[in-house]
Scaffold this motif. Sequence first.
Motif, PDB file in Angstrom:
ATOM      1  N   GLN A  81       0.842  -1.184   0.000  1.00 12.61           N
ATOM      2  CA  GLN A  81       0.000   0.000   0.000  1.00 12.61           C
ATOM      3  C   GLN A  81       0.882   1.241   0.000  1.00 12.61           C
ATOM      4  OE1 GLN A  81      -2.021  -1.209   3.728  1.00 12.61           O
ATOM      5  NE2 GLN A  81      -3.958  -0.911   2.619  1.00 12.61           N
ATOM      6  N   ALA A  82       0.303   2.350  -0.434  1.00 13.16           N
ATOM      7  CA  ALA A  82       0.996   3.632  -0.398  1.00 13.16           C
ATOM      8  C   ALA A  82       0.257   4.564   0.560  1.00 13.16           C
ATOM      9  CB  ALA A  82       1.060   4.251  -1.792  1.00 13.16           C
ATOM     10  N   TYR A  83       1.005   5.229   1.423  1.00 11.07           N
ATOM     11  CA  TYR A  83       0.437   6.191   2.380  1.00 11.07           C
ATOM     12  C   TYR A  83       1.147   7.523   2.218  1.00 11.07           C
ATOM     13  CZ  TYR A  83      -2.543   3.052   5.121  1.00 11.07           C
ATOM     14  OH  TYR A  83      -3.560   2.216   5.532  1.00 11.07           O
ATOM     15  N   SER A  84       0.472   8.563   2.626  1.00 12.26           N
ATOM     16  CA  SER A  84       1.057   9.906   2.618  1.00 12.26           C
ATOM     17  C   SER A  84       1.267  10.366   4.054  1.00 12.26           C
ATOM     18  CB  SER A  84       0.139  10.879   1.884  1.00 12.26           C
ATOM     19  OG  SER A  84      -1.088  11.023   2.594  1.00 12.26           O
ATOM     20  N   LEU A  85       1.971  11.466   4.215  1.00  8.16           N
ATOM     21  CA  LEU A  85       2.175  11.989   5.567  1.00  8.16           C
ATOM     22  C   LEU A  85       0.906  12.628   6.119  1.00  8.16           C
ATOM     23  CD1 LEU A  85       5.729  13.642   5.446  1.00  8.16           C
ATOM     24  CD2 LEU A  85       5.081  11.332   6.160  1.00  8.16           C
ATOM     25  N   GLU A  86       0.155  13.301   5.254  1.00  4.29           N
ATOM     26  CA  GLU A  86      -0.992  14.054   5.765  1.00  4.29           C
ATOM     27  C   GLU A  86      -2.240  13.876   4.906  1.00  4.29           C
ATOM     28  OE1 GLU A  86       0.387  18.044   6.086  1.00  4.29           O
ATOM     29  OE2 GLU A  86       1.724  17.617   7.763  1.00  4.29           O
ATOM     30  N   GLY A  87      -2.350  12.783   4.180  1.00  2.00           N
ATOM     31  CA  GLY A  87      -3.552  12.507   3.400  1.00  2.00           C
ATOM     32  C   GLY A  87      -3.527  13.131   2.023  1.00  2.00           C
ATOM     33  N   GLY A  88      -4.410  12.624   1.141  1.00  5.71           N
ATOM     34  CA  GLY A  88      -4.483  13.154  -0.213  1.00  5.71           C
ATOM     35  C   GLY A  88      -3.444  12.538  -1.121  1.00  5.71           C
ATOM     36  N   ALA A  89      -3.564  12.838  -2.420  1.00  5.88           N
ATOM     37  CA  ALA A  89      -2.600  12.341  -3.386  1.00  5.88           C
ATOM     38  C   ALA A  89      -1.233  12.987  -3.139  1.00  5.88           C
ATOM     39  CB  ALA A  89      -3.084  12.631  -4.804  1.00  5.88           C
ATOM     40  N   VAL A  90      -0.177  12.289  -3.602  1.00  6.08           N
ATOM     41  CA  VAL A  90       1.178  12.787  -3.406  1.00  6.08           C
ATOM     42  C   VAL A  90       1.805  13.059  -4.766  1.00  6.08           C
ATOM     43  CG1 VAL A  90       3.431  12.339  -2.363  1.00  6.08           C
ATOM     44  CG2 VAL A  90       1.361  11.380  -1.320  1.00  6.08           C
ATOM     45  N   LEU A  91       2.436  14.218  -4.898  1.00 13.41           N
ATOM     46  CA  LEU A  91       3.069  14.608  -6.145  1.00 13.41           C
ATOM     47  C   LEU A  91       4.463  13.997  -6.233  1.00 13.41           C
ATOM     48  CD1 LEU A  91       2.654  16.433  -8.680  1.00 13.41           C
ATOM     49  CD2 LEU A  91       3.921  18.204  -7.414  1.00 13.41           C
ATOM     50  N   SER A  92       4.725  13.263  -7.305  1.00 10.55           N
ATOM     51  CA  SER A  92       6.034  12.647  -7.496  1.00 10.55           C
ATOM     52  C   SER A  92       7.013  13.637  -8.111  1.00 10.55           C
ATOM     53  CB  SER A  92       5.912  11.426  -8.406  1.00 10.55           C
ATOM     54  OG  SER A  92       5.698  11.832  -9.748  1.00 10.55           O
ATOM     55  N   ASP A  93       8.265  13.224  -8.231  1.00 14.61           N
ATOM     56  CA  ASP A  93       9.279  14.092  -8.835  1.00 14.61           C
ATOM     57  C   ASP A  93       9.026  14.300 -10.319  1.00 14.61           C
ATOM     58  OD1 ASP A  93       9.847  11.483  -9.538  1.00 14.61           O
ATOM     59  OD2 ASP A  93      12.018  11.689  -9.326  1.00 14.61           O
ATOM     60  N   LEU A  94       8.171  13.486 -10.928  1.00  7.84           N
ATOM     61  CA  LEU A  94       7.838  13.637 -12.343  1.00  7.84           C
ATOM     62  C   LEU A  94       6.623  14.534 -12.569  1.00  7.84           C
ATOM     63  CD1 LEU A  94       8.347   9.978 -13.605  1.00  7.84           C
ATOM     64  CD2 LEU A  94      10.009  11.837 -13.489  1.00  7.84           C
TER      65      LEU A  94
END
Length: 358
Positions: A81-94
């Motif tokens: 699974q993938a999680y974020s620090l504070e919720g919502g989608a996460v922007l990658s370096d791309l």
Amino acid sequence: MSNGEQSKTEQTPGNRHFNSRLRHSNQAYLRARQNDSEHPPISRRIVFVLLEHFSMMAFTGAVDTIVTANLLSRTPLYRFQAYSLEGGAVLSDLGINISVDGELKSLDANDLDMLIVCGGYRSDLTPHRPVLERLRALAWHTLTMGGLWNGSYLLAQAGLLDGYACTVHPDSRAGLEESFPRVKLLPMPFVIDRDRISSAGANSALSMMLAVIRHQHGDDVVRGIEEILACDRVADDIPDRPMSILEGSATLPDALRAILKLMESNIEEPLSIEDLAHYAQVSRRQIDRLFHRHMKTTPSRYYLELRITRARRLLLQTNAPITTVAIACGFTGAPHFSRSYRDFFGVSPSQARSTQRL
């Protein structure tokens, strides 16, 4: 290959498994042969915590290894699974947004086996205090913790790398060395130290996960993964070298590579071992020794495994009639091919094809 030799090689009862390294190419299709009464392996749960601007290549490299490992097993070896620090989608370096399964504070650690923080060149390495506190709380559970690129930096800030060796991307190295003297920072592509793992960049993320999988599931699974993911690996000084027939074949003796090439080029009408010896300008005894030492099997046995591998690919990748596949791979007809295929893979060709299309 003479009819007498072919019959002797292909009709020996109780000898139906891959002896050579070709088993790695076929590993994903051997699940039907596994005994259903065996205890299935435990499915380990891995969570990737994605920092903003995380390295997409490091993340997908790590994920690719565990997804491929699952393809080689009758039951999944890993869940991720993938999680974020504070919720919502996460922007990658791309600049690509990646949706996640939740935020770190809501992560249930009861069945968690591994947590990996995935950073990137532009990731913010100054997380809020609740993030560090949550990482410390998770560390109380029996799990492996790690970092990709500079993800180790967050673990170090949480005090979770004190007394451990780790690595980090060179751009983050000076800060980690200065701020966390109790962490043993090594200039290595990846480091595994007990229940802490880390990689320094995109390419080493895959290598690190292969090392983890090797420890948990053995060399055969890793070689199967490498057979799938590393087929196009090239030497820096020979970028235009054709892809090898077999993983690692570039390191084999010239005579053996010549024989393997002859076998690969003569599938529909297999050559006799005597013909192979003649064309490769070696003796029959030399061929036997070469295959015993480097391929861990006999030349006749390897030739059969090469042909059944080619047949499996044609069967599952084309709509050609089974009889056509059989003849194209040097079998005398559909019944002969069907018996051999069932012996190797545990299902008939028609069953394998129908299962592939579900």
